[in-house]
Design a protein around this motif. Structure first.
Motif, PDB file in Angstrom:
ATOM      1  N   TYR A 209       0.820  -1.214   0.000  1.00  0.00           N
ATOM      2  CA  TYR A 209       0.000   0.000   0.000  1.00  0.00           C
ATOM      3  C   TYR A 209       0.857   1.269   0.000  1.00  0.00           C
ATOM      4  O   TYR A 209       0.323   2.386   0.032  1.00  0.00           O
ATOM      5  N   SER A 210       2.168   1.121  -0.003  1.00  0.00           N
ATOM      6  CA  SER A 210       3.056   2.267   0.223  1.00  0.00           C
ATOM      7  C   SER A 210       2.983   3.318  -0.878  1.00  0.00           C
ATOM      8  O   SER A 210       3.454   4.439  -0.680  1.00  0.00           O
ATOM      9  N   ASN A 211       2.395   2.981  -2.031  1.00  0.00           N
ATOM     10  CA  ASN A 211       2.286   3.984  -3.096  1.00  0.00           C
ATOM     11  C   ASN A 211       1.088   4.914  -2.899  1.00  0.00           C
ATOM     12  O   ASN A 211       0.934   5.896  -3.619  1.00  0.00           O
ATOM     13  N   PHE A 212       0.232   4.604  -1.891  1.00  0.00           N
ATOM     14  CA  PHE A 212      -0.903   5.509  -1.635  1.00  0.00           C
ATOM     15  C   PHE A 212      -1.226   5.685  -0.147  1.00  0.00           C
ATOM     16  O   PHE A 212      -1.906   6.632   0.230  1.00  0.00           O
ATOM     17  N   TYR A 213      -0.722   4.776   0.712  1.00  0.00           N
ATOM     18  CA  TYR A 213      -1.102   4.829   2.133  1.00  0.00           C
ATOM     19  C   TYR A 213       0.130   4.635   3.010  1.00  0.00           C
ATOM     20  O   TYR A 213       0.777   3.587   2.958  1.00  0.00           O
ATOM     21  N   LEU A 214       0.438   5.663   3.797  1.00  0.00           N
ATOM     22  CA  LEU A 214       1.542   5.596   4.751  1.00  0.00           C
ATOM     23  C   LEU A 214       1.021   6.076   6.104  1.00  0.00           C
ATOM     24  O   LEU A 214       0.751   7.264   6.290  1.00  0.00           O
ATOM     25  N   ARG A 215       0.857   5.137   7.033  1.00  0.00           N
ATOM     26  CA  ARG A 215       0.230   5.458   8.319  1.00  0.00           C
ATOM     27  C   ARG A 215       1.084   6.412   9.147  1.00  0.00           C
ATOM     28  O   ARG A 215       0.579   7.413   9.680  1.00  0.00           O
ATOM     29  N   LYS A 216       2.364   6.127   9.268  1.00  0.00           N
ATOM     30  CA  LYS A 216       3.225   6.969  10.108  1.00  0.00           C
ATOM     31  C   LYS A 216       3.386   8.372   9.543  1.00  0.00           C
ATOM     32  O   LYS A 216       3.463   9.344  10.285  1.00  0.00           O
ATOM     33  N   GLU A 217       3.426   8.467   8.212  1.00  0.00           N
ATOM     34  CA  GLU A 217       3.593   9.778   7.568  1.00  0.00           C
ATOM     35  C   GLU A 217       2.271  10.499   7.362  1.00  0.00           C
ATOM     36  O   GLU A 217       2.231  11.606   6.836  1.00  0.00           O
ATOM     37  N   LYS A 218       1.171   9.850   7.756  1.00  0.00           N
ATOM     38  CA  LYS A 218      -0.182  10.426   7.659  1.00  0.00           C
ATOM     39  C   LYS A 218      -0.511  10.827   6.219  1.00  0.00           C
ATOM     40  O   LYS A 218      -0.930  11.945   5.939  1.00  0.00           O
ATOM     41  N   GLN A 219      -0.350   9.864   5.300  1.00  0.00           N
ATOM     42  CA  GLN A 219      -0.694  10.106   3.903  1.00  0.00           C
ATOM     43  C   GLN A 219      -1.630   9.008   3.409  1.00  0.00           C
ATOM     44  O   GLN A 219      -1.401   7.836   3.662  1.00  0.00           O
ATOM     45  N   PHE A 220      -2.673   9.438   2.719  1.00  0.00           N
ATOM     46  CA  PHE A 220      -3.688   8.493   2.220  1.00  0.00           C
ATOM     47  C   PHE A 220      -4.243   9.065   0.920  1.00  0.00           C
ATOM     48  O   PHE A 220      -5.135   9.892   0.921  1.00  0.00           O
ATOM     49  N   LYS A 221      -3.673   8.614  -0.212  1.00  0.00           N
ATOM     50  CA  LYS A 221      -4.087   9.106  -1.516  1.00  0.00           C
ATOM     51  C   LYS A 221      -4.914   8.049  -2.245  1.00  0.00           C
ATOM     52  O   LYS A 221      -5.183   6.978  -1.722  1.00  0.00           O
ATOM     53  N   SER A 222      -5.306   8.377  -3.459  1.00  0.00           N
ATOM     54  CA  SER A 222      -5.957   7.380  -4.313  1.00  0.00           C
ATOM     55  C   SER A 222      -4.896   6.400  -4.799  1.00  0.00           C
ATOM     56  O   SER A 222      -3.717   6.751  -4.909  1.00  0.00           O
ATOM     57  N   GLY A 223      -5.301   5.173  -5.116  1.00  0.00           N
ATOM     58  CA  GLY A 223      -4.309   4.214  -5.576  1.00  0.00           C
ATOM     59  C   GLY A 223      -4.920   2.913  -6.040  1.00  0.00           C
ATOM     60  O   GLY A 223      -6.121   2.670  -5.921  1.00  0.00           O
ATOM     61  N   THR A 224      -4.048   2.081  -6.577  1.00  0.00           N
ATOM     62  CA  THR A 224      -4.441   0.759  -7.080  1.00  0.00           C
ATOM     63  C   THR A 224      -3.813  -0.328  -6.223  1.00  0.00           C
ATOM     64  O   THR A 224      -2.637  -0.252  -5.863  1.00  0.00           O
ATOM     65  N   ILE A 225      -4.609  -1.325  -5.893  1.00  0.00           N
ATOM     66  CA  ILE A 225      -4.133  -2.485  -5.134  1.00  0.00           C
ATOM     67  C   ILE A 225      -4.229  -3.705  -6.042  1.00  0.00           C
ATOM     68  O   ILE A 225      -5.297  -3.987  -6.598  1.00  0.00           O
TER      69      ILE A 225
END
Length: 274
Positions: A209-225
Motif C-alpha cells: 500500500y506504500s504507493n498511496f497509504y503511509l500510516r506513520k507519515e499520515k498520507q492516504f491518496k488514491s491508488g491501485t491495489i
C-alpha cells in the motif's frame, strides 16, 4: 439565533475543499474517520438484514456483508486489479491465507470473498460496536492471540466446523498488521488448521500500500491495489511433522509474489513521497 448556527457550518463547508486540497494530513484523518464511520453505518444496516435472512449467526450472512461493503473502495479512491480468479474455483472447504497491512484489507477481502467463506480474527474485534456484532453474525471465528492454548482449541473446533458445515476460512498468518515493505514470519495456526482438516490452502497476496497509504507519515491518496490469487497447495496426507515445511513453502511463494506485484504497482503509479 438559527442563522448564527449556520455560520460555523458554512465556514466548515468552505474550508473542507481547501483542506482536502492543501493538507495531506487532513486528508489522511478525514478518510480514516470516514472509513470507520461508514463501515459502522453499513454494519447497522446489515444487522437486521442478516437476522431476517438467517435468524442469527450464519456464514451465509457474509453474502449480505460482501454486497454492502464492495462500494466503499470508490469513496476512498481505491481500485483493485485481481489476477488468478480461477484458483478460487475450488470445490469444498479450504483455507485462504493472505498478508495483512491495515484495516483496508477488508475491502480487498470483500472484493474476492468466495461463497461460504468467513474469517478468523482477533477476539478484540467483537467489541467494536456494530462492526463487532456484524462480524459475529457473519460467523467470524474469534481467537485470543494472547493465550496459545485457547487459540489451538479454537483452531481444532474450526477444523471440525469447516468439514461439518463445508465452509472456507480466511486467515492472516502474519498475525498482525504489517506495513514494513515485506512479509512477517508466519505463525503456524493456519497450517495446523489446514492439515488437521486435510483441506487445501489458497494463498492470496495484496500488493504494498506504500504507493498511496503511509500510516506513520499520515498520507492516504488514491491508488491501485493488486490482488494475486495463487494456485492451491494441497495438504492431503500431511501430518503435524509437515507444518513447518508447509509454512515455509507458503511464505516463500507469497513473498515472491508480493515483491513482484508491489514493484509493478509502484512503477505504474509512482512511489508516494515521504
Amino acid at each position: 439565533m438559527d442563522a448564527l448556527w449556520m455560520v460555523p457550518l458554512l465556514l466548515l463547508l468552505l474550508l473542507l475543499p481547501l483542506l482536502m486540497w492543501t493538507s495531506s494530513t487532513f486528508v489522511f484523518y478525514f478518510k480514516k474517520c470516514f472509513y470507520v464511520a461508514w463501515m459502522m453505518c453499513l454494519a447497522l444496516i446489515a444487522i437486521p438484514l442478516c437476522i431476517l435472512k438467517s435468524g442469527g449467526r450464519d456464514v451465509e450472512n457474509m453474502r449480505i456483508i460482501r454486497s454492502l461493503v464492495r462500494h466503499v473502495k470508490y469513496f476512498l479512491g481505491l481500485r483493485f486489479q485481481v489476477s488468478g480468479w480461477e484458483h478460487l474455483q475450488t470445490q469444498g472447504p479450504y483455507v485462504i491465507i493472505s498478508n495483512h497491512q491495515s484495516s483496508l484489507d477488508v475491502l480487498g477481502l470483500m472484493e474476492i470473498l468466495p461463497d461460504r467463506c468467513t474469517m478468523i480474527a482477533k477476539k478484540e474485534l467483537i467489541y467494536a460496536g456494530t462492526v463487532g456484532l456484524i462480524c459475529w453474525l457473519g460467523g467470524i471465528v474469534f481467537i485470543n492471540r494472547k493465550k496459545t492454548s485457547d487459540a489451538k482449541s479454537v483452531m481444532t473446533d474450526a477444523a471440525k466446523t469447516m468439514l461439518d458445515d463445508q465452509i472456507r476460512l480466511w486467515v492472516f498468518p502474519e498475525g498482525t498488521r504489517n506495513q514494513r515493505g515485506d512479509l512477517l514470519p508466519f505463525k503456524k495456526g493456519a497450517f495446523h488448521l489446514a492439515v488437521q482438516a486435510q483441506v487445501p490452502i489458497i494463498p492470496v497476496v495484496f500488493s504494498s500500500y506504500s504507493n498511496f497509504y503511509l500510516r506513520k507519515e499520515k498520507q492516504f491518496k488514491s491508488g491501485t491495489i493488486r490482488l494475486k490469487i495463487l494456485p492451491k497447495i494441497e495438504t492431503k496426507g500431511m501430518t503435524t511433522d509437515d507444518i513447518t515445511s508447509l509454512s515455509d513453502k507458503s511464505f516463500n511463494l507469497m513473498r515472491s509474489a508480493y515483491l513482484n506485484i508491489s514493484d509493478s504497482v509502484t512503477q505504474s503509479n509512482g512511489p508516494l513521497r515521504h
